[in-house]
Design a protein around this motif. Sequence first.
Motif, PDB file in Angstrom:
ATOM      1  N   LYS A 135       0.827  -1.211   0.000  1.00 28.63           N
ATOM      2  CA  LYS A 135       0.000   0.000   0.000  1.00 28.63           C
ATOM      3  C   LYS A 135       0.869   1.273   0.000  1.00 28.63           C
ATOM      4  O   LYS A 135       0.549   2.255  -0.670  1.00 28.63           O
ATOM      5  N   ASP A 136       1.974   1.225   0.754  1.00 24.08           N
ATOM      6  CA  ASP A 136       2.850   2.404   0.823  1.00 24.08           C
ATOM      7  C   ASP A 136       3.450   2.700  -0.551  1.00 24.08           C
ATOM      8  O   ASP A 136       3.552   3.847  -0.969  1.00 24.08           O
ATOM      9  N   GLU A 137       3.847   1.633  -1.233  1.00 24.86           N
ATOM     10  CA  GLU A 137       4.426   1.789  -2.563  1.00 24.86           C
ATOM     11  C   GLU A 137       3.357   2.356  -3.523  1.00 24.86           C
ATOM     12  O   GLU A 137       3.649   3.210  -4.373  1.00 24.86           O
ATOM     13  N   LEU A 138       2.128   1.889  -3.365  1.00 27.23           N
ATOM     14  CA  LEU A 138       1.032   2.411  -4.205  1.00 27.23           C
ATOM     15  C   LEU A 138       0.896   3.915  -3.988  1.00 27.23           C
ATOM     16  O   LEU A 138       0.797   4.698  -4.943  1.00 27.23           O
ATOM     17  N   GLU A 139       0.916   4.321  -2.716  1.00 27.04           N
ATOM     18  CA  GLU A 139       0.774   5.756  -2.403  1.00 27.04           C
ATOM     19  C   GLU A 139       1.952   6.551  -2.986  1.00 27.04           C
ATOM     20  O   GLU A 139       1.758   7.604  -3.592  1.00 27.04           O
ATOM     21  N   ARG A 140       3.152   6.019  -2.826  1.00 27.33           N
ATOM     22  CA  ARG A 140       4.338   6.722  -3.312  1.00 27.33           C
ATOM     23  C   ARG A 140       4.276   6.861  -4.837  1.00 27.33           C
ATOM     24  O   ARG A 140       4.485   7.936  -5.397  1.00 27.33           O
ATOM     25  N   GLN A 141       3.926   5.753  -5.491  1.00 29.25           N
ATOM     26  CA  GLN A 141       3.912   5.762  -6.953  1.00 29.25           C
ATOM     27  C   GLN A 141       2.807   6.684  -7.492  1.00 29.25           C
ATOM     28  O   GLN A 141       3.015   7.434  -8.445  1.00 29.25           O
ATOM     29  N   LEU A 142       1.651   6.631  -6.850  1.00 22.93           N
ATOM     30  CA  LEU A 142       0.545   7.497  -7.293  1.00 22.93           C
ATOM     31  C   LEU A 142       0.915   8.962  -7.109  1.00 22.93           C
ATOM     32  O   LEU A 142       0.713   9.795  -8.001  1.00 22.93           O
ATOM     33  N   SER A 143       1.477   9.246  -5.950  1.00 25.67           N
ATOM     34  CA  SER A 143       1.852  10.614  -5.629  1.00 25.67           C
ATOM     35  C   SER A 143       2.890  11.134  -6.644  1.00 25.67           C
ATOM     36  O   SER A 143       2.754  12.238  -7.183  1.00 25.67           O
ATOM     37  N   GLU A 144       3.859  10.306  -6.954  1.00 23.95           N
ATOM     38  CA  GLU A 144       4.879  10.720  -7.933  1.00 23.95           C
ATOM     39  C   GLU A 144       4.245  10.904  -9.318  1.00 23.95           C
ATOM     40  O   GLU A 144       4.515  11.882 -10.020  1.00 23.95           O
ATOM     41  N   SER A 145       3.382   9.969  -9.689  1.00 23.33           N
ATOM     42  CA  SER A 145       2.754  10.037 -11.020  1.00 23.33           C
ATOM     43  C   SER A 145       1.918  11.304 -11.162  1.00 23.33           C
ATOM     44  O   SER A 145       1.858  11.900 -12.236  1.00 23.33           O
ATOM     45  N   LEU A 146       1.251  11.711 -10.067  1.00 20.89           N
ATOM     46  CA  LEU A 146       0.434  12.925 -10.135  1.00 20.89           C
ATOM     47  C   LEU A 146       1.307  14.173 -10.309  1.00 20.89           C
ATOM     48  O   LEU A 146       0.871  15.170 -10.868  1.00 20.89           O
ATOM     49  N   SER A 147       2.538  14.084  -9.820  1.00 21.12           N
ATOM     50  CA  SER A 147       3.403  15.265  -9.881  1.00 21.12           C
ATOM     51  C   SER A 147       4.101  15.385 -11.253  1.00 21.12           C
ATOM     52  O   SER A 147       4.634  16.431 -11.589  1.00 21.12           O
ATOM     53  N   LEU A 148       4.126  14.299 -12.018  1.00 23.79           N
ATOM     54  CA  LEU A 148       4.807  14.325 -13.326  1.00 23.79           C
ATOM     55  C   LEU A 148       3.776  14.587 -14.423  1.00 23.79           C
ATOM     56  O   LEU A 148       2.632  14.160 -14.309  1.00 23.79           O
ATOM     57  N   GLU A 149       4.156  15.250 -15.470  1.00 27.57           N
ATOM     58  CA  GLU A 149       3.188  15.482 -16.556  1.00 27.57           C
ATOM     59  C   GLU A 149       3.369  14.391 -17.599  1.00 27.57           C
ATOM     60  O   GLU A 149       3.692  14.647 -18.755  1.00 27.57           O
ATOM     61  N   GLU A 150       3.157  13.153 -17.168  1.00 28.10           N
ATOM     62  CA  GLU A 150       3.396  12.010 -18.056  1.00 28.10           C
ATOM     63  C   GLU A 150       2.163  11.104 -18.078  1.00 28.10           C
ATOM     64  O   GLU A 150       1.201  11.333 -17.356  1.00 28.10           O
ATOM     65  N   LEU A 151       2.253  10.070 -18.892  1.00 26.92           N
ATOM     66  CA  LEU A 151       1.165   9.076 -18.911  1.00 26.92           C
ATOM     67  C   LEU A 151       1.595   7.898 -18.041  1.00 26.92           C
ATOM     68  O   LEU A 151       2.674   7.329 -18.247  1.00 26.92           O
ATOM     69  N   THR A 152       0.759   7.555 -17.074  1.00 33.23           N
ATOM     70  CA  THR A 152       1.091   6.440 -16.172  1.00 33.23           C
ATOM     71  C   THR A 152      -0.068   5.462 -16.114  1.00 33.23           C
ATOM     72  O   THR A 152      -1.232   5.877 -16.050  1.00 33.23           O
TER      73      THR A 152
END
Length: 402
Positions: free
Chosen positions: A360-377
């Motif tokens: 779950k922590d990794e999910l939160e970290r990855q989601l948070s990072e993805s939201l901060s990048l202007e990329e397709l995830t």
Amino acid sequence: MLEPSDSQQAYEYVMAAIEISERWKLPVILRMTTRICHSKTVVSLQSFELPPAKISYEQDIKGRVMVPAHARPAHRRLRRKLDEIAQWSENTPLNYLVDGDKSLGIISSGVAYSHAREAAPSASFLKLSLTYPLPLRKIKDFAAGVERCVVVEEGDPYLVESIRTAGVPVEDKPQMYRFGELNVDRVKRILAGDAGAESSPPPGKPPQLCQGCPHRSIFEVLKKLGCIVSGDIGCYTLGALPPMEALHFQTCMGASIGVGLGLRHVFPEERACKVVSVIGDSTFVHSGITGLVEMVYNRPPTGHVLVILDNGTTAMTGLQEHPATGRRLDHQPTQKLVLEDLAKSMGISRVFVIDPVKDKDELERQLSESLSLEELTVIIARRPCLLAAQKIKKYEKDAKVC
Ligand SMILES: Cc1ncc(C[n+]2csc(CCOP(=O)(O)OP(=O)(O)O)c2C)c(N)n1
Ligand code: SF4
């Protein structure tokens, strides 16, 4: 359109619908409404004459390819067929009379007919099962033969408006009964012309995600990160209800990606970069893939984040298999559609597979990072549905033995 009033008719009208469809070469709607689907009545089985096992094929380009030159005569054919069916519907046993007291005649269809029979057992009835096209001569004769003629139908006034348009004076239900389901008491009130306030129904128990459902932890993370969530249809739609309230849009199957992309395109940047599309694995395969193509083709300036909730089954409708489980509907192994490979093949480089409960922590970290990048995830949150997990293990074991 055929409308059954109980389980027996639901059973029989499948075959009636096939017969009509075969005879006139038209699609037939079997209109199943909430209470017909959610009730049980005794059914006597019948032996139906089945169509020949071998289907013969005859080329019919004018009938099967609707280019404009074929569509114009097809429209005339359709109207002709509907006229023929309307004639036929005057005498078909699908629309039948129930003799009773002539002081009250009720025209009804679907489950409303069953309620009305109970609410007014001595009345005369015209039960309409073929409700499009309507047998207007039969309806006129029935209405003329009773002192008072009331149309009792559930929901919007389709029958009553069609009958009145044909010049037959019939009584409608008060507007308030257009909303919600009918029941015997409400039909009694309709017949009494009672439009007074109704007592509110006892509060129902709202549906909930199972305790321990893997979808839960995803919504907890989405909520924590303040995401604007474009959702879809499946068990996870329950993430919209309190206390989570973490799914904010749901339109039709597969729309989560298109709606999410639309929001990303029109929102101001600081809000756009909070938008996440969330879709179940089965729904994604059914009608989400085109949305993913659009995501790559018409990429929003802030990019986008798609979470595929891969619980290894179609949970909401009864744990059916789908192309990404690698098993056919009978649970036998078949070629598997690998979601991460599909996303990568479209040119998306940020594709992650995460266990939403264990990691779950990794999910939160990855989601948070993805939201901060202007990329397709694309994040594939993979963990089996609690109700399916044991079964999936067994299917996988059986497949290995074979
Ligand atoms: C067009 C359409 N077809 C069928 C359905 C019925 N239906 C509701 S949810 C669903 C699939 C749910 O599976 P999934 O997306 O994997 O989510 P889960 O329930 O497993 O969480 C289906 C087929 C529907 N709502 N709309
Ligand atoms: S059936 Fe499965 S997917 Fe649906 S709420 Fe329960 S655990 Fe979750």
